[in-house]
Every structure is written in C-alpha cells, then in structure tokens.
Design a protein around this motif. Structure first.
Motif, PDB file in Angstrom:
ATOM      1  N   THR A 127       0.536  -1.188  -0.036  1.00  0.00           N
ATOM      2  CA  THR A 127      -0.133  -0.260   0.115  1.00  0.00           C
ATOM      3  C   THR A 127       0.778   1.501   0.269  1.00  0.00           C
ATOM      4  OG1 THR A 127      -1.624  -0.792   1.307  1.00  0.00           O
ATOM      5  CG2 THR A 127      -1.776   1.458   1.439  1.00  0.00           C
ATOM      6  N   THR A 128       1.726   1.299   0.615  1.00  0.00           N
ATOM      7  CA  THR A 128       2.874   2.571   0.564  1.00  0.00           C
ATOM      8  C   THR A 128       3.909   2.687  -0.312  1.00  0.00           C
ATOM      9  OG1 THR A 128       2.901   2.097   3.155  1.00  0.00           O
ATOM     10  CG2 THR A 128       5.139   3.900   1.713  1.00  0.00           C
ATOM     11  N   ALA A 129       3.583   1.567  -1.310  1.00  0.00           N
ATOM     12  CA  ALA A 129       4.212   2.112  -2.614  1.00  0.00           C
ATOM     13  C   ALA A 129       3.652   2.563  -3.261  1.00  0.00           C
ATOM     14  CB  ALA A 129       5.406   0.470  -2.783  1.00  0.00           C
ATOM     15  N   ASN A 130       2.061   1.970  -3.511  1.00  0.00           N
ATOM     16  CA  ASN A 130       0.663   1.934  -4.492  1.00  0.00           C
ATOM     17  C   ASN A 130       0.528   3.864  -4.330  1.00  0.00           C
ATOM     18  OD1 ASN A 130       1.458  -0.312  -5.424  1.00  0.00           O
ATOM     19  ND2 ASN A 130      -1.041  -0.894  -3.825  1.00  0.00           N
ATOM     20  N   LYS A 131       0.697   4.076  -2.582  1.00  0.00           N
ATOM     21  CA  LYS A 131       0.257   5.284  -3.079  1.00  0.00           C
ATOM     22  C   LYS A 131       1.134   6.833  -2.883  1.00  0.00           C
ATOM     23  CE  LYS A 131      -2.551   5.219   1.658  1.00  0.00           C
ATOM     24  NZ  LYS A 131      -2.827   5.368   2.919  1.00  0.00           N
ATOM     25  N   ALA A 132       2.736   5.976  -3.386  1.00  0.00           N
ATOM     26  CA  ALA A 132       3.753   6.714  -3.779  1.00  0.00           C
ATOM     27  C   ALA A 132       3.391   6.852  -4.843  1.00  0.00           C
ATOM     28  CB  ALA A 132       4.700   6.693  -2.899  1.00  0.00           C
ATOM     29  N   GLU A 161      10.575  10.369   4.080  1.00  0.00           N
ATOM     30  CA  GLU A 161      10.314  10.750   2.610  1.00  0.00           C
ATOM     31  C   GLU A 161      10.713   9.634   1.977  1.00  0.00           C
ATOM     32  OE1 GLU A 161      11.289  14.752   2.178  1.00  0.00           O
ATOM     33  OE2 GLU A 161       9.797  15.175   3.313  1.00  0.00           O
ATOM     34  N   TYR A 162       9.846   9.520   0.701  1.00  0.00           N
ATOM     35  CA  TYR A 162      10.006   8.832   0.007  1.00  0.00           C
ATOM     36  C   TYR A 162      10.219   8.818  -1.887  1.00  0.00           C
ATOM     37  CZ  TYR A 162       6.481   6.106   2.649  1.00  0.00           C
ATOM     38  OH  TYR A 162       6.312   5.697   3.625  1.00  0.00           O
ATOM     39  N   GLU A 163      10.965   8.023  -2.011  1.00  0.00           N
ATOM     40  CA  GLU A 163      11.775   8.800  -3.572  1.00  0.00           C
ATOM     41  C   GLU A 163      11.340   7.622  -4.443  1.00  0.00           C
ATOM     42  OE1 GLU A 163      14.781   7.830  -6.790  1.00  0.00           O
ATOM     43  OE2 GLU A 163      15.385   6.585  -5.124  1.00  0.00           O
ATOM     44  N   VAL A 164      10.518   7.885  -5.812  1.00  0.00           N
ATOM     45  CA  VAL A 164       9.648   7.108  -6.204  1.00  0.00           C
ATOM     46  C   VAL A 164      10.565   7.279  -7.895  1.00  0.00           C
ATOM     47  CG1 VAL A 164       7.832   6.849  -7.564  1.00  0.00           C
ATOM     48  CG2 VAL A 164       7.278   7.908  -5.349  1.00  0.00           C
ATOM     49  N   HIS A 165      10.939   5.979  -8.678  1.00  0.00           N
ATOM     50  CA  HIS A 165      12.457   6.036  -9.311  1.00  0.00           C
ATOM     51  C   HIS A 165      11.366   5.751 -10.098  1.00  0.00           C
ATOM     52  CE1 HIS A 165      15.952   3.737 -11.723  1.00  0.00           C
ATOM     53  NE2 HIS A 165      15.995   5.074 -10.705  1.00  0.00           N
ATOM     54  N   TYR A 166      11.378   6.268 -11.140  1.00  0.00           N
ATOM     55  CA  TYR A 166      10.733   6.307 -12.220  1.00  0.00           C
ATOM     56  C   TYR A 166      11.396   6.497 -13.706  1.00  0.00           C
ATOM     57  CZ  TYR A 166       6.960   9.316 -15.392  1.00  0.00           C
ATOM     58  OH  TYR A 166       6.707   9.515 -15.986  1.00  0.00           O
ATOM     59  N   GLN A 223       5.992  12.103   3.472  1.00  0.00           N
ATOM     60  CA  GLN A 223       5.164  11.448   4.024  1.00  0.00           C
ATOM     61  C   GLN A 223       4.009  10.759   4.383  1.00  0.00           C
ATOM     62  OE1 GLN A 223       6.417  11.728   8.277  1.00  0.00           O
ATOM     63  NE2 GLN A 223       8.894  11.348   7.755  1.00  0.00           N
ATOM     64  N   ASP A 224       3.295  11.712   3.443  1.00  0.00           N
ATOM     65  CA  ASP A 224       1.458  11.914   3.358  1.00  0.00           C
ATOM     66  C   ASP A 224       1.239  12.020   2.143  1.00  0.00           C
ATOM     67  OD1 ASP A 224       2.455  14.589   2.668  1.00  0.00           O
ATOM     68  OD2 ASP A 224       0.546  15.771   3.815  1.00  0.00           O
ATOM     69  N   PHE A 225       1.972  11.935   1.295  1.00  0.00           N
ATOM     70  CA  PHE A 225       2.331  11.381  -0.258  1.00  0.00           C
ATOM     71  C   PHE A 225       1.857  12.259  -0.966  1.00  0.00           C
ATOM     72  CE2 PHE A 225       1.005   7.896   2.118  1.00  0.00           C
ATOM     73  CZ  PHE A 225       2.299   6.600   1.597  1.00  0.00           C
ATOM     74  N   LYS A 226       2.626  13.695  -1.144  1.00  0.00           N
ATOM     75  CA  LYS A 226       2.376  14.767  -1.440  1.00  0.00           C
ATOM     76  C   LYS A 226       3.438  14.958  -2.338  1.00  0.00           C
ATOM     77  CE  LYS A 226      -1.293  16.540   0.116  1.00  0.00           C
ATOM     78  NZ  LYS A 226      -2.661  15.028   0.139  1.00  0.00           N
TER      79      LYS A 226
END
Length: 164
Positions: A110-115, A138-143, A156-159
């Motif tokens: 779920t965490t990865a899906n939200k990010a 925080e998250y780093e999304v590798h794109y 952390q709140d997916f912004k």
C-alpha cells in the motif's frame, strides 16, 4: 471499453491496452467504485503488470475532477521519451538535502502504491520500477520511461515535493 478492459492513450500519445483481472480494484479518487466509472475522456492511473503496451491491471484509479484536480497534471508537464534525444537536466521543488542515489529502503504494498499514485499523477507517462523510503521518512519514486524526471520525491503524507 470492452468486457475485459479498455484502451487508453497516455499523455505522451502512446496507445495502451488495459486488461482486467478478477482481482482488479477500481477507485474514483480515494473512494471504491466499479469499472463503470471508466468512461471516455476520464484520466486514469493504472497499476499492474506490463507486457509491451498491455497492462494487466491490479488497480485502476479515476483521477479527480477529470484531470483538473490537485492530484493531476496537464500533459504539458510530460517529457515523452525520444530515442537519441538528450535528457532535460533540471530540478524542481524540494530535493532532500542529504539525498544520495541508492540510499534508503525499498518499500512495497500500500505504501509503495500510494507513493506511485502521487508521482504518476504529477508526472504521467512513465513507469515506476521501485519506491524507496529515505532516512527522513519521505519517499523517492524511481521513474523510468521518459527523459525527465528520473527521481520523484514524495512526502510521508504522499504529496509530491520535487523531482530531478
């Protein structure tokens, strides 16, 4: 639309076939819905398994306000991949001061899906291959799949905070 899925055109102009599985879930923004919410002209986020230009969907999210909401962005923000074209080198927003490529812990579920959903709403047209939680939470999304961006930073709140 068909009984087994639908076809969409990405913001970069590529046609993609989306196949429905028995376990595919549908959301309208953050509320559960059914496949009937997918109509011509609606912006959608599709999560699933890819094979060429076909996605077997695990989750389909109709974007709020027909692409005009805060979670969506215009196609003008997309830099489609062009073979042999140099990448646009730029940074936007906030990049964590202590960020180094390869740092963090890979997250899933779920965490990865939200990010992923947040990153693709802000920068549609690419593919996410991993989500990493950084030391600051925080998250780093590798794109991948477009010339820019390659790293999208999500709070952390997916912004979406920034990208480079």
């Amino acid at each position: 639309m068909s009984t087994s899925g639908f076809t969409l055109t990405t913001s970069a102009g590529q046609k993609v076939t989306v196949n429905e599985a028995s376990t595919t879930t549908y959301q309208n923004g953050t509320s559960s819905t059914s496949a009937s919410a997918i109509t011509t002209g609606k912006s959608v986020l599709v999560l699933g398994t890819t094979n060429g230009t076909t996605i077997t969907a695990t989750q389909v999210t109709v974007q709020p306000n027909d692409g005009g909401g805060s979670a969506a962005s215009s196609a003008a923000g997309v830099v489609p991949f062009q073979r042999g074209a140099p990448s646009t080198a730029k940074r936007v927003g906030q990049i964590p001061a202590n960020y180094t490529e390869g740092s963090g812990t890979i997250v899933s579920g779920t965490t990865a899906n939200k990010a992923t959903e947040a990153a693709l709403a802000a920068y549609p047209g690419g593919v996410v291959d991993r989500v990493v939680q950084l030391s600051n939470g925080e998250y780093e999304v590798h794109y991948i799949g477009v010339n820019w961006p390659h790293h999208i930073f999500v709070s952390q709140d997916f912004k979406v905070l920034g990208a480079f």
